[in-house]
Enzyme design. Sequence first.
Site, PDB file in Angstrom:
ATOM      1  CB  SER B  33      -0.884   0.014   1.242  1.00 61.38           C
ATOM      2  OG  SER B  33      -1.655   1.185   1.261  1.00 61.38           O
ATOM      3  CG  ASN B  81       6.419   7.709   3.614  1.00 63.93           C
ATOM      4  OD1 ASN B  81       5.290   8.179   3.779  1.00 63.93           O
ATOM      5  ND2 ASN B  81       6.732   6.462   3.942  1.00 63.93           N
ATOM      6  CG  LEU B  85      -1.963   7.974   5.422  1.00 65.46           C
ATOM      7  CD1 LEU B  85      -2.571   7.676   6.775  1.00 65.46           C
ATOM      8  CD2 LEU B  85      -1.746   6.667   4.650  1.00 65.46           C
ATOM      9  CB  CYS B 145      -4.405   6.313  10.959  1.00 65.91           C
ATOM     10  SG  CYS B 145      -4.366   5.592   9.340  1.00 65.91           S
ATOM     11  N   GLY B 258       8.948  -5.322   4.175  1.00 64.98           N
ATOM     12  CA  GLY B 258       9.932  -4.433   4.774  1.00 64.98           C
ATOM     13  C   GLY B 258      11.269  -4.655   4.095  1.00 64.98           C
ATOM     14  N   GLY B 259      11.561  -3.830   3.116  1.00 61.61           N
ATOM     15  CA  GLY B 259      12.874  -3.873   2.469  1.00 61.61           C
ATOM     16  C   GLY B 259      13.086  -4.991   1.479  1.00 61.61           C
ATOM     17  N   GLY B 280       7.351  -2.762  -1.417  1.00 68.13           N
ATOM     18  CA  GLY B 280       7.009  -1.345  -1.349  1.00 68.13           C
ATOM     19  C   GLY B 280       8.032  -0.462  -2.018  1.00 68.13           C
TER      20      GLY B 280
HETATM   21  C1  LIG Z   1       5.916   6.547   0.237  1.00 69.28           C
HETATM   22  C2  LIG Z   1       5.252   5.465   1.049  1.00 69.28           C
HETATM   23  C3  LIG Z   1       3.860   5.508   1.264  1.00 69.28           C
HETATM   24  C4  LIG Z   1       3.217   4.534   2.015  1.00 69.28           C
HETATM   25  N1  LIG Z   1       1.862   4.599   2.186  1.00 69.28           N
HETATM   26  C5  LIG Z   1       1.218   3.624   2.896  1.00 69.28           C
HETATM   27  C6  LIG Z   1      -0.215   3.623   3.028  1.00 69.28           C
HETATM   28  O1  LIG Z   1      -0.924   4.461   2.484  1.00 69.28           O
HETATM   29  N2  LIG Z   1      -0.793   2.647   3.793  1.00 69.28           N
HETATM   30  C7  LIG Z   1      -0.038   1.667   4.388  1.00 69.28           C
HETATM   31  O2  LIG Z   1      -0.605   0.804   5.052  1.00 69.28           O
HETATM   32  N3  LIG Z   1       1.309   1.623   4.236  1.00 69.28           N
HETATM   33  C8  LIG Z   1       1.942   2.577   3.515  1.00 69.28           C
HETATM   34  N4  LIG Z   1       3.329   2.518   3.362  1.00 69.28           N
HETATM   35  C9  LIG Z   1       4.088   1.417   3.988  1.00 69.28           C
HETATM   36  C10 LIG Z   1       4.395   0.310   2.995  1.00 69.28           C
HETATM   37  O3  LIG Z   1       3.211  -0.263   2.479  1.00 69.28           O
HETATM   38  C11 LIG Z   1       5.258  -0.787   3.638  1.00 69.28           C
HETATM   39  O4  LIG Z   1       4.567  -1.331   4.730  1.00 69.28           O
HETATM   40  C12 LIG Z   1       6.591  -0.284   4.141  1.00 69.28           C
HETATM   41  O5  LIG Z   1       7.099   0.718   3.289  1.00 69.28           O
HETATM   42  C13 LIG Z   1       7.642  -1.388   4.300  1.00 69.28           C
HETATM   43  O6  LIG Z   1       7.915  -2.054   3.077  1.00 69.28           O
HETATM   44  P1  LIG Z   1       9.108  -1.629   2.072  1.00 69.28           P
HETATM   45  O7  LIG Z   1      10.364  -1.515   2.869  1.00 69.28           O
HETATM   46  O8  LIG Z   1       9.130  -2.703   1.028  1.00 69.28           O
HETATM   47  O9  LIG Z   1       8.703  -0.304   1.494  1.00 69.28           O
HETATM   48  C14 LIG Z   1       3.983   3.491   2.593  1.00 69.28           C
HETATM   49  C15 LIG Z   1       5.364   3.436   2.364  1.00 69.28           C
HETATM   50  C16 LIG Z   1       6.003   4.392   1.607  1.00 69.28           C
HETATM   51  C17 LIG Z   1       7.488   4.297   1.389  1.00 69.28           C
END
Ligand SMILES: Cc1cc2nc3c(=O)[nH]c(=O)nc-3n(C[C@H](O)[C@H](O)[C@H](O)COP(=O)(O)O)c2cc1C
Lengths: 288, 319
Positions: B33, B81, B85, B145, B258-259, B280
């Site tokens: 997301s 970031n 939302l 949130c 996560g990563g 993500g």
């Molecule tokens: C720019 C950005 C926006 C995100 N927006 C949301 C969101 O709207 N809702 C949510 O549940 N997680 C949001 N996340 C979290 C990601 O879905 C994910 O849980 C988190 O980034 C860890 O995964 P990653 O390291 O692969 O990015 C956001 C992450 C990033 C970097």
Amino acid sequence: MHETVATVVENRDLGSGVHLLRLRNREVCAEQRAGRFVMLGVGETVEGNPPAPMLRRPFSIQRVEGDVFDVLYRVVGVGTTCMAAMKRGRVVEVLGPLGNAFTPPAPGEQAILLGGGVGIPPMVAMADALSANNADWKAFLGVSSTADAGCFVGFDDRPSWDSRVHRATMDGSLGFHGHVVQAWLADREANPSVTKKRVYACGPMVMLRAVAKVAASLNIPAEVSVETMMGCGIGICMGCVIENKRFTEGSVEDRSTMSPYDRWLMACTKGPVFDAQGIVLDDGGLLH
Amino acid sequence: MSTRWSDPIAPEDVDISVDVAGLVMKNPVSLASGTAGYGPELSHAMDMSTLGGFVTKGIAVTPWEGNAPPRIAETSAGMLNAIGLQNVGLRAFLEHKTPYLRDLRASGVRVIVNVIGKTVDEYHRVAKGLRDCDAIDALELNISCPNIKEGGIAFGTDCVAAGEVTAATVEGSDKPVWVKLSPNVSDISSMGLACEENGAAALSVINTLVGLSIDLESRRPRLSIGKGGLSGPAIKPVALRMTDEVSRACSIPVVGMGGIWTATDALEFMVCGASAVQIGTANFVNPRTAEQVVQGMRQWCAERGVAKISDLVGTLQRK
Ligand SMILES: Cc1cc2nc3c(=O)[nH]c(=O)nc-3n(C[C@H](O)[C@H](O)[C@H](O)COP(=O)(O)O)c2cc1C
Ligand SMILES: Cc1cc2nc3c(=O)[nH]c(=O)nc-3n(C[C@H](O)[C@H](O)[C@H](O)COP(=O)(O)OP(=O)(O)OC[C@H]3O[C@@H](n4cnc5c(N)ncnc54)[C@H](O)[C@@H]3O)c2cc1C
């Protein structure tokens, strides 16, 4: 848009940290239009510097020649430091071309191109496009001093354009003494003309603010290309936003068509080119 | 599954489908997301039909503005970031975003809507508004949130609030409800248990970690609102540890993230107990990451004779 790689043809040091990177990729060249940009992988860590960044960096496409496109960049941080070390033959990740493009002038209109520093590249792209269409244009280009004259390279390489190109420096060490908007206004005074104008500009926010103000007072349509902090370049991280003036200052009618979602516009997909009067020219204090 | 692998098999003979609480996904990989928009954005850069699933940007009952820029800052092996939302809201989502998602779903990709709110009631209303929507398969609650009724403390950092918001959404919804846990807690397993007890179908682990990045010269935070959420490779070890803990403490499936950058990363999450994974931040760097991870996971399994990828789930060897 292509998710691809390009080969470094040349990475020329133009002095004062300004470099011209020439990259070969046919697909990217084929889709270029003036105002568009690419997200570039910046390469490897340079010894003695922080690790190479993970995110790609956005750069305007300055010029396309055959299957080679040019990017003019200034070393300002870790990513551009890595880029400066790229050698001929190196393969670079490229995503692009991205973003919208400048609206071409209407027939009979004269294009006024205003470029500041590393905001000059999109103006090179515009000058190329306008010249190819035999359109009427004039350019006003500014840097802080003659040491930064490398930024002019895209225009320097076209001596036949010289009568249309006005160079300016803040310290007066080369060309007009002052900033680009002053240079443009001085020329308007010296050479009055009744031709309809349309302004195109790229450069630091302070410059874009001046452009928007002057263009509004002269009732000239103006488009600006903004350089906000971008994460992805394709509208998925929502990082690079700029404020929608129609949302904050628009008429009741304007606002009735908008929701809070419309307050912040993504510069990568809605831009990077915007109507100068349509956005709040503030980058939220980018640290530069 | 033993610690030894069998003889290699053909890649096409590996069953890479997974089952997350009854939701069968053709492969374990979804886009996370907030990192892939509402779908169409990435479709120009990758073949979306290769995905196991797709999770939308968080949807609230009304549109949200989001924060002023700067909203992002790169950090070592990651990024912060504070997008805030920004979202189109439930009505515009149903009207403008579901047509694309319906087609995506028809192509065999599971569509999960991420839900956000400022009160328990707001989550409930989104869940009700999404009833009967045939473009989606499940909901994922973002409980990171701030809860405005409780002084802005995130739902996800309080077991009672997390349980309440889960129960209310489950009650309002006709779809499985996944809950996405916040890592900004001392005991993530108890948060998971609170959600499980209140009807969650699965747990997404993890959301971003609260962090701060500053500019030394100006002595100011780099992000407009100060703090931000850390994501990317920097958080992977934390995410793996939490995936392992939650999957052992809870009996509902865990979706790990996560990563994740590579197939190896994704497989590590599965070994640590994730039934599926999400990608993500990597989408920002290479929008084709998910496609490549799916291929790489299949290849890895084939080379080691793993005939069914779900056999790897929770097979971490301890000792
Ligand atoms: C720019 C950005 C926006 C995100 N927006 C949301 C969101 O709207 N809702 C949510 O549940 N997680 C949001 N996340 C979290 C990601 O879905 C994910 O849980 C988190 O980034 C860890 O995964 P990653 O390291 O692969 O990015 C956001 C992450 C990033 C970097
Ligand atoms: C659409 C677009 C087109 C661009 N075109 C060009 C171009 O043609 N030539 C060029 O030299 N630059 C251009 N930029 C700016 C360029 O992307 C940044 O200078 C670059 O990303 C800095 O990377 P870095 O890793 O070296 O800097 P970092 O280490 O990330 O940051 C160093 C410093 O640079 C500042 N900075 C970082 N990103 C930006 C940014 N996007 N805009 C302004 N300042 C920034 C930071 O505030 C910081 O103080 C463009 C930006 C955009 C959005």
